[in-house]
Structure formats: structure tokens, C-alpha cells
Design an enzyme around this catalytic site. Structure first.
Site, PDB file in Angstrom:
ATOM      1  N   TRP A  88      -5.585   4.440  -7.217  1.00 21.14           N
ATOM      2  CA  TRP A  88      -6.397   3.446  -6.501  1.00 21.14           C
ATOM      3  C   TRP A  88      -7.876   3.722  -6.673  1.00 21.14           C
ATOM      4  CZ3 TRP A  88      -3.713  -0.565  -6.206  1.00 21.14           C
ATOM      5  CH2 TRP A  88      -2.359  -0.521  -5.859  1.00 21.14           C
ATOM      6  N   ASP A 115     -11.831   3.936   0.943  1.00 24.19           N
ATOM      7  CA  ASP A 115     -10.585   3.180   0.945  1.00 24.19           C
ATOM      8  C   ASP A 115      -9.612   3.956   1.822  1.00 24.19           C
ATOM      9  OD1 ASP A 115      -8.148   1.983   0.468  1.00 24.19           O
ATOM     10  OD2 ASP A 115      -8.270   2.092  -1.730  1.00 24.19           O
ATOM     11  N   LYS A 156      -0.013  -0.971   5.172  1.00 27.60           N
ATOM     12  CA  LYS A 156       0.563   0.372   5.241  1.00 27.60           C
ATOM     13  C   LYS A 156       0.637   0.851   6.689  1.00 27.60           C
ATOM     14  CE  LYS A 156      -0.147   0.494   0.617  1.00 27.60           C
ATOM     15  NZ  LYS A 156      -1.241   0.302  -0.307  1.00 27.60           N
TER      16      LYS A 156
HETATM   17  C1  LIG Z   1      -1.863  -0.011  -1.438  1.00 29.41           C
HETATM   18  C2  LIG Z   1      -3.222   0.486  -1.705  1.00 29.41           C
HETATM   19  C3  LIG Z   1      -4.185  -0.319  -2.330  1.00 29.41           C
HETATM   20  C4  LIG Z   1      -3.889  -1.711  -2.821  1.00 29.41           C
HETATM   21  O1  LIG Z   1      -3.918  -2.579  -1.738  1.00 29.41           O
HETATM   22  P1  LIG Z   1      -3.758  -4.154  -1.905  1.00 29.41           P
HETATM   23  O2  LIG Z   1      -3.957  -4.604  -0.482  1.00 29.41           O
HETATM   24  O3  LIG Z   1      -2.397  -4.403  -2.449  1.00 29.41           O
HETATM   25  O4  LIG Z   1      -4.825  -4.634  -2.808  1.00 29.41           O
HETATM   26  C5  LIG Z   1      -5.453   0.197  -2.495  1.00 29.41           C
HETATM   27  N1  LIG Z   1      -5.762   1.432  -2.082  1.00 29.41           N
HETATM   28  C6  LIG Z   1      -4.855   2.235  -1.494  1.00 29.41           C
HETATM   29  C7  LIG Z   1      -5.257   3.599  -1.052  1.00 29.41           C
HETATM   30  C8  LIG Z   1      -3.559   1.781  -1.286  1.00 29.41           C
HETATM   31  O5  LIG Z   1      -2.654   2.578  -0.700  1.00 29.41           O
END
Ligand SMILES: *Cc1c(COP(=O)(O)O)cnc(C)c1O
Length: 363
Positions: free
Chosen positions: A104, A173, A197
Site C-alpha cells: 500500500w 494511511d 477494515k
Molecule cells: C485495504 C488498504 C488500502 C486500500 O483501500 P481501498 O479503500 O480499497 O482503496 C490502502 N491502504 C491500506 C493500509 C489498506 O489496508
């Protein structure tokens, strides 16, 4: 319904707290006497505005955000934030620092480069195949921001404490560990998290942005890609993902009122992850954790078995015992147990017991 529910170790979309699902079911046809469901109501209605403002207030309380921070809801997933962040903050040619901890964060770096922003990758754990968080890191004093991924969902690593960027605002993030532990928000300029998540369903991204960074947002960006569009209109410039925000509000209420806040959920998350890591470490090498011990994630426990054949059997037999979603990401293989907030301790205990039993039969 309850009796048939699996223990859901899916990486995302992921488990939601059962009391939240039950509250949604109870409220669904007639939301608090409004005569219609949240799915059907105007985003400009009093009822929906109250839901939205409650979601913001709970976010502020749980993370102890001061008045400099705006809380907004954006669509396009965490992945759109990879683009919005450099578009909004690096319009004047200045640079930002990025830490590459795999997948990511690599995507975030790629998107900044697509926009031809002069970003610097100041640390990477690529040489160790992303099995650890690189430290220490020399951040650039002239960077506009320093981007990190607090929990690496696929690699199973997590920042145990956040780095000191010496005044450069951190941008993080936190998609897979937001609201899983308390932290000091003061060093952060922006925090973002796809809800699916730890805090809700797919379709909404929580963004927390500090007012001083908004001064960097250029006028000539498409309206929907400017943070100021969302901060100026309380995320109601256009139709927001109403039902996802409603569900997120209920998840935050569950964390605050049923669990008892972030200290409490952190203790529970440590207990849960401890059950699985202890089982891995006590297996005499049958299970091998893929992350270095000092970088292990409390949210996503990644591990291997002696052969891919055994891994396949482990995942299938676990699923037959009601322990679902244990397959590692297709890019790395192996096994992964995602132990997000809503995964109950008893379910993780059942997994630890299954692991012991499986190792005994196949070791
Ligand atoms: C799942 C995830 C993403 C992607 O998220 P989307 O909402 O599908 O774009 C980005 N960063 C992390 C750390 C993730 O776990």
C-alpha cells in the site's frame, strides 16, 4: 442468524460487531420513528445530519482531536487518497517524504509519481522483503509532509510507535489500524482510513486533516478532489455515502460505549494478537511468523506453514471449523489472520486452539 455466524478473519471488508448489525436490523425499516430507512432518506434531512455530526463528534472524542483538525468523509477508498494528498499539498513544486513498507505504501508512492511530484523515498524495507519497519529514518526538514502506512495489512507489520519527523507533519494511511489503539494526533497533518477494515463497511474513507495544510490546496483542482470542498461543506457538497457513514457511526458508538474506548480496545487487541503469536512461537517452527518480532502487527498476523500443501489444508480445515478468511494475500501467499476490533476474543482463542491441534496432527 447468530448460530450460523463464522469467525471472520477476512482482511477487508471485514468483521463488524454483531451488536452493530443487530442495531442496523432493528432500525432498518423505520429509523427512529422517521418512517423510512437511512438507505432512503435525504442526505440533507435533520436525521442524516445528526448521524453525520455524531460520527464526527465520536471520531474527535476517540482520537482526542483538537479544533485544528477537520473530520471529513470521502469516497474513492484509501486508494484515491494516494492521489489526493500530493494533488492538494504539492501543487507548488515542493517535495514530500515517503516511507516504503510494501504494497500500500508502494501504491501511494506510485500515485505521487504518476502526478510527477518530486517526492523522496527516504526509507524502505524492500531489501528485507518488507518484513520490518525501517528505522531510524532521516526525514527531510524541507518536506511538506512525511507519508507512512501505520499498519501493513498484507505484510503483517505495524509501526509500534510513530517516527519523529521533527516538525514535518506526518501523513498516515491508517486503513487497517485506525481506532485500534490510542495515539497522539498532534504530529499528524492528515490521517486517512478506508472504513472497511476497522470502522465500518466499504464505500467511505475517513479523512482527518489539519487546518494549516488546507492553505496549500490549489484553486485549480477538480471540485471533488479538493479537501476544501469537503471541509467547507461538512462533507455535504454532494451526496455522501449515507449508509456507510451511518454504519461507521454505530461502530464508533460500539467502541466508545460497549467496549469503553481506545485504551480498552488496545488491551483487547494485544490479548488477541498475543494468543496467535504465542501459538506461532511455541510451535517449534511448524508455524513461522513472516514479520520480524519488533515489527509485528496486532491487526494482521501473517505466517507460513512448512509447505504450501499444508497451508492449503490448514485454511480449508479451519474454514470447515467456522474459522474463515485465513488465506494470505495472493501477492505473498501463506496465511493471515486479521484480528480487527470487531473480531471477538473467543474467536481468536478458537483459532489458537485450532492451530495447536493442527500442528499436533501434521507436525
Ligand atoms: C485495504 C488498504 C488500502 C486500500 O483501500 P481501498 O479503500 O480499497 O482503496 C490502502 N491502504 C491500506 C493500509 C489498506 O489496508
Amino acid at each position: 442468524m447468530e448460530s450460523k455466524r463464522i469467525v471472520n478473519f477476512n482482511p477487508g471488508p471485514a468483521a463488524l460487531p454483531l451488536p452493530v448489525l443487530e442495531e442496523i436490523r432493528a432500525d432498518l425499516p423505520d429509523y427512529k420513528g422517521a418512517g423510512l430507512s437511512v438507505l432512503e432518506m435525504s442526505h440533507r434531512s435533520q436525521q442524516f445530519e445528526a448521524i453525520l455530526n455524531e460520527a464526527i463528534a465520536r471520531t474527535r472524542r476517540l482520537l482526542k482531536l483538537d479544533e485544528r483538525f477537520h473530520v471529513i468523509f470521502v469516497q474513492g477508498g484509501a486508494s484515491l487518497q494516494f492521489s489526493m494528498i500530493p494533488m492538494n499539498f504539492l501543487a507548488d513544486g515542493r517535495s514530500a517524504d515517503y516511507v516504503d513498507t510494501g504494497t500500500w505504501s508502494t501504491h501511494a508512492i506510485k500515485e505521487a509519481r504518476v502526478l510527477q511530484k518530486p517526492i523522496r523515498v527516504v526509507a524502505s524495507s524492500e531489501e528485507s522483503r518488507y518484513t520490518r519497519i525501517p528505522q531510524p529514518i532521516a526525514f527531510s526538514p524541507d518536506a511538506v509532509y512525511a507519508h507512512i502506512t501505520s499498519n501493513n495489512t498484507i505484510r503483517g507489520t505495524q509501526w509500534q510507535s510513530f517516527p519523529d519527523a521533527r516538525g514535518v507533519p506526518l501523513v498516515a494511511d491508517m486503513s487497517s489500524d485506525i481506532m485500534s489503539r490510542p495515539f497522539d494526533a498532534a504530529p499528524f497533518g492528515l490521517i486517512y482510513a478506508g472504513a472497511q477494515k476497522n470502522i465500518g463497511p466499504a464505500g467511505v474513507t475517513l479523512v482527518i486533516v489539519r487546518a494549516d495544510l488546507l492553505e496549500r490546496v490549489p484553486e485549480n483542482l477538480p471540485t471533488m478532489l479538493k479537501y476544501t470542498t469537503y471541509t467547507a461543506k461538512n462533507s455535504l457538497y454532494n451526496t455522501p455515502p449515507c449508509f456507510a457513514i451511518y454504519t461507521l457511526q454505530l461502530v464508533l458508538k460500539w467502541i466508545e460505549e460497549a467496549v469503553g474506548g481506545l485504551e480498552r480496545i488496545d488491551a483487547l487487541n494485544r490479548e488477541k494478537a498475543g494468543l496467535v503469536y504465542r501459538r506461532i512461537d511455541a510451535s517449534g517452527g511448524f508455524y513461522r511468523g513472516t514479520a520480524e518480532p519488533g515489527s509485528r502487527s496486532l491487526m494482521n498476523v501473517t505466517f507460513r506453514l512448512p509447505t504450501e500443501e499444508l497451508e492449503k489444508r490448514f485454511i480449508e480445515e479451519a474454514a470447515r471449523s467456522g474459522l474463515a478468511g485465513l488465506k494470505g494475500h495472493r501477492s505473498v501467499g501463506g496465511c493471515r489472520a486479521s484480528l480487527y476490533n470487531a473480531v471477538p476474543l473467543e474467536g481468536v482463542d478458537a483459532l489458537a486452539q485450532f492451530m495447536q491441534e493442527f500442528a499436533r496432527r501434521n507436525g
